[in-house]
Design a protein around this motif. Sequence first.
Motif, PDB file in Angstrom:
ATOM      1  N   ARG A 129      66.691  52.531  26.371  1.00 24.00           N
ATOM      2  CA  ARG A 129      66.241  53.400  25.422  1.00 24.00           C
ATOM      3  C   ARG A 129      65.553  54.628  26.193  1.00 24.00           C
ATOM      4  O   ARG A 129      65.381  54.592  27.614  1.00 24.00           O
ATOM      5  CB  ARG A 129      64.895  52.632  24.753  1.00 24.00           C
ATOM      6  N   ASN A 130      65.560  55.818  25.692  1.00 23.54           N
ATOM      7  CA  ASN A 130      65.170  57.024  26.457  1.00 23.54           C
ATOM      8  C   ASN A 130      65.902  57.155  27.700  1.00 23.54           C
ATOM      9  O   ASN A 130      65.454  57.633  28.691  1.00 23.54           O
ATOM     10  CB  ASN A 130      63.713  56.973  26.822  1.00 23.54           C
ATOM     11  N   GLY A 131      67.204  56.776  27.700  1.00 19.92           N
ATOM     12  CA  GLY A 131      68.187  57.180  28.959  1.00 19.92           C
ATOM     13  C   GLY A 131      67.883  56.200  29.945  1.00 19.92           C
ATOM     14  O   GLY A 131      68.361  56.281  30.998  1.00 19.92           O
ATOM     15  N   LYS A 132      67.065  55.122  29.743  1.00 19.76           N
ATOM     16  CA  LYS A 132      66.972  54.151  30.801  1.00 19.76           C
ATOM     17  C   LYS A 132      66.975  52.699  30.293  1.00 19.76           C
ATOM     18  O   LYS A 132      66.705  52.551  29.222  1.00 19.76           O
ATOM     19  CB  LYS A 132      65.384  54.172  31.650  1.00 19.76           C
ATOM     20  N   TRP A 133      67.132  51.877  31.322  1.00 20.06           N
ATOM     21  CA  TRP A 133      67.390  50.329  31.148  1.00 20.06           C
ATOM     22  C   TRP A 133      65.910  49.729  31.269  1.00 20.06           C
ATOM     23  O   TRP A 133      65.116  50.319  32.023  1.00 20.06           O
ATOM     24  CB  TRP A 133      68.125  49.625  32.263  1.00 20.06           C
ATOM     25  N   ASP A 134      65.511  48.992  30.379  1.00 16.49           N
ATOM     26  CA  ASP A 134      63.957  48.443  30.348  1.00 16.49           C
ATOM     27  C   ASP A 134      64.118  47.118  29.995  1.00 16.49           C
ATOM     28  O   ASP A 134      65.272  46.653  29.185  1.00 16.49           O
ATOM     29  CB  ASP A 134      63.295  49.384  29.207  1.00 16.49           C
ATOM     30  N   LEU A 135      62.849  46.551  29.654  1.00 18.95           N
ATOM     31  CA  LEU A 135      62.753  45.090  29.198  1.00 18.95           C
ATOM     32  C   LEU A 135      62.252  44.975  27.990  1.00 18.95           C
ATOM     33  O   LEU A 135      61.311  46.037  27.838  1.00 18.95           O
ATOM     34  CB  LEU A 135      62.190  44.122  30.255  1.00 18.95           C
ATOM     35  N   PRO A 136      62.466  44.331  27.050  1.00 16.46           N
ATOM     36  CA  PRO A 136      61.514  44.292  25.734  1.00 16.46           C
ATOM     37  C   PRO A 136      59.969  43.942  25.645  1.00 16.46           C
ATOM     38  O   PRO A 136      59.837  43.005  26.608  1.00 16.46           O
ATOM     39  CB  PRO A 136      62.259  43.227  24.972  1.00 16.46           C
ATOM     40  N   GLU A 162      75.097  43.261  37.328  1.00 13.97           N
ATOM     41  CA  GLU A 162      74.974  44.295  36.417  1.00 13.97           C
ATOM     42  C   GLU A 162      73.548  44.635  36.305  1.00 13.97           C
ATOM     43  O   GLU A 162      73.076  45.939  36.327  1.00 13.97           O
ATOM     44  CB  GLU A 162      75.417  43.964  34.885  1.00 13.97           C
ATOM     45  N   ILE A 163      72.763  43.838  36.781  1.00 14.58           N
ATOM     46  CA  ILE A 163      71.316  43.929  36.886  1.00 14.58           C
ATOM     47  C   ILE A 163      71.049  45.009  37.895  1.00 14.58           C
ATOM     48  O   ILE A 163      70.166  46.025  37.652  1.00 14.58           O
ATOM     49  CB  ILE A 163      70.412  42.710  36.973  1.00 14.58           C
ATOM     50  N   LYS A 164      71.613  44.754  39.402  1.00 15.94           N
ATOM     51  CA  LYS A 164      71.455  45.691  40.376  1.00 15.94           C
ATOM     52  C   LYS A 164      71.819  47.223  39.668  1.00 15.94           C
ATOM     53  O   LYS A 164      70.971  47.951  40.022  1.00 15.94           O
ATOM     54  CB  LYS A 164      72.380  45.130  41.480  1.00 15.94           C
ATOM     55  N   ASP A 165      72.735  47.172  39.002  1.00 18.83           N
ATOM     56  CA  ASP A 165      73.328  48.565  38.638  1.00 18.83           C
ATOM     57  C   ASP A 165      72.237  49.168  37.471  1.00 18.83           C
ATOM     58  O   ASP A 165      71.624  50.409  37.619  1.00 18.83           O
ATOM     59  CB  ASP A 165      74.388  48.683  37.967  1.00 18.83           C
ATOM     60  N   ALA A 166      71.918  48.470  36.726  1.00 18.22           N
ATOM     61  CA  ALA A 166      70.748  48.936  35.712  1.00 18.22           C
ATOM     62  C   ALA A 166      69.271  49.323  36.325  1.00 18.22           C
ATOM     63  O   ALA A 166      68.861  50.105  35.832  1.00 18.22           O
ATOM     64  CB  ALA A 166      70.590  47.598  34.659  1.00 18.22           C
ATOM     65  N   LEU A 167      69.014  48.316  37.525  1.00 16.11           N
ATOM     66  CA  LEU A 167      67.862  48.773  38.133  1.00 16.11           C
ATOM     67  C   LEU A 167      67.786  50.066  38.837  1.00 16.11           C
ATOM     68  O   LEU A 167      66.593  50.661  38.996  1.00 16.11           O
ATOM     69  CB  LEU A 167      67.376  47.429  39.049  1.00 16.11           C
ATOM     70  N   LYS A 168      68.996  50.439  38.955  1.00 15.72           N
ATOM     71  CA  LYS A 168      68.979  51.986  39.615  1.00 15.72           C
ATOM     72  C   LYS A 168      68.554  53.056  38.570  1.00 15.72           C
ATOM     73  O   LYS A 168      67.874  54.296  38.761  1.00 15.72           O
ATOM     74  CB  LYS A 168      70.407  52.434  40.126  1.00 15.72           C
ATOM     75  N   ASN A 169      68.667  52.760  37.260  1.00 20.30           N
ATOM     76  CA  ASN A 169      68.168  53.429  36.207  1.00 20.30           C
ATOM     77  C   ASN A 169      67.202  52.754  35.383  1.00 20.30           C
ATOM     78  O   ASN A 169      67.473  52.557  34.144  1.00 20.30           O
ATOM     79  CB  ASN A 169      69.491  54.067  35.487  1.00 20.30           C
ATOM     80  N   SER A 170      66.161  52.569  35.943  1.00 18.70           N
ATOM     81  CA  SER A 170      65.185  51.783  35.297  1.00 18.70           C
ATOM     82  C   SER A 170      63.584  52.505  35.754  1.00 18.70           C
ATOM     83  O   SER A 170      63.743  53.358  36.437  1.00 18.70           O
ATOM     84  CB  SER A 170      65.303  50.411  35.312  1.00 18.70           C
ATOM     85  N   LEU A 183      59.730  46.130  39.909  1.00 21.49           N
ATOM     86  CA  LEU A 183      58.806  45.311  40.535  1.00 21.49           C
ATOM     87  C   LEU A 183      58.790  43.788  40.235  1.00 21.49           C
ATOM     88  O   LEU A 183      58.675  42.973  41.139  1.00 21.49           O
ATOM     89  CB  LEU A 183      57.361  45.809  40.193  1.00 21.49           C
ATOM     90  N   LEU A 184      59.213  43.746  38.996  1.00 19.08           N
ATOM     91  CA  LEU A 184      59.354  42.261  38.287  1.00 19.08           C
ATOM     92  C   LEU A 184      60.566  41.606  39.350  1.00 19.08           C
ATOM     93  O   LEU A 184      60.390  40.496  39.438  1.00 19.08           O
ATOM     94  CB  LEU A 184      59.607  42.199  36.727  1.00 19.08           C
ATOM     95  N   PHE A 185      61.343  42.321  39.150  1.00 18.89           N
ATOM     96  CA  PHE A 185      62.788  41.844  39.787  1.00 18.89           C
ATOM     97  C   PHE A 185      62.496  41.362  41.259  1.00 18.89           C
ATOM     98  O   PHE A 185      63.151  40.576  42.010  1.00 18.89           O
ATOM     99  CB  PHE A 185      64.124  42.586  39.419  1.00 18.89           C
ATOM    100  N   GLU A 186      61.778  42.247  42.000  1.00 20.61           N
ATOM    101  CA  GLU A 186      61.355  41.813  43.408  1.00 20.61           C
ATOM    102  C   GLU A 186      60.698  40.640  43.551  1.00 20.61           C
ATOM    103  O   GLU A 186      61.106  39.808  44.217  1.00 20.61           O
ATOM    104  CB  GLU A 186      60.514  42.991  43.921  1.00 20.61           C
ATOM    105  N   GLU A 187      59.797  40.264  42.648  1.00 20.12           N
ATOM    106  CA  GLU A 187      59.134  39.229  42.459  1.00 20.12           C
ATOM    107  C   GLU A 187      60.004  37.794  42.240  1.00 20.12           C
ATOM    108  O   GLU A 187      59.835  36.836  42.619  1.00 20.12           O
ATOM    109  CB  GLU A 187      57.730  39.257  41.412  1.00 20.12           C
ATOM    110  N   GLU A 188      60.947  38.096  41.274  1.00 17.88           N
ATOM    111  CA  GLU A 188      61.865  37.243  40.713  1.00 17.88           C
ATOM    112  C   GLU A 188      62.652  36.727  42.182  1.00 17.88           C
ATOM    113  O   GLU A 188      62.767  35.526  42.297  1.00 17.88           O
ATOM    114  CB  GLU A 188      62.907  37.715  39.488  1.00 17.88           C
ATOM    115  N   VAL A 189      63.120  37.818  42.758  1.00 20.55           N
ATOM    116  CA  VAL A 189      64.035  37.465  43.971  1.00 20.55           C
ATOM    117  C   VAL A 189      63.108  36.584  45.157  1.00 20.55           C
ATOM    118  O   VAL A 189      63.589  35.436  45.649  1.00 20.55           O
ATOM    119  CB  VAL A 189      64.401  38.499  44.505  1.00 20.55           C
TER     120      VAL A 189
END
Length: 203
Positions: free
Chosen positions: A88-95, A177-185, A191-197
């Motif tokens: 949404r709004n040109g960026k990948w986001d989480l609900p 695909e997440i790696k790519d999406a996070l470049k445009n997020s 930050l959430l994904f850094e924590e997940e890793v």
Amino acid sequence: MYKVFVNDKPLFLTNEISKETNFQLFLLESIDIEQLIVKIFQNKIQKAYLYHPDEREIMKTLKAKIPVTKAGGGLVYNKKGEVLFIFRNGKWDLPKGGIEKGEEIEDTAMREVEEETGVGKLTITEKLQKTYHVFKRNGKYKLKITHWFEMQSDFEGIPEGQIEEGIEKVAWLNPEEIKDALKNSYENIKLLFEEEVKASVED
């Protein structure tokens, strides 16, 4: 330390003075927080640290100066280990979305996931960190505190974005695909994904 994103730029609330030099350091006693936020919004400051011996005191001051809105969101996995993203709004986001009166924050997070993506059959598996960001609406600054939950879904159907929320698409993304999406997020989503890793490395 708290990381607050102001217009996607980091404002660190810290009780340590670090030796880095590529940012501006402000002392809580001698700075008007609202003015600082305005300057970050105007791109006059790219990265700032706000110091006080007790970092909770900084957060308290920030909350006192800027109205808080509380939201809940989900980092949702399906059976294949893919994560549910919205665009949404040109960026990948989480609900995610705002809490309703009398609602528990876990219920907010699950309701928003379902409303924004059509994905149900959700169970919360873990409470994740909170993220903080300051946004401007109708000329006023607000501090959004989002409580994130890791969820698992047994949903088998096709996710559908909530049109009235401006969600253009919903997708299950695999790790590549997440790696790519996070470049445009957004920074707080990264930050959430850094924590997940980190969590999966520690497991």
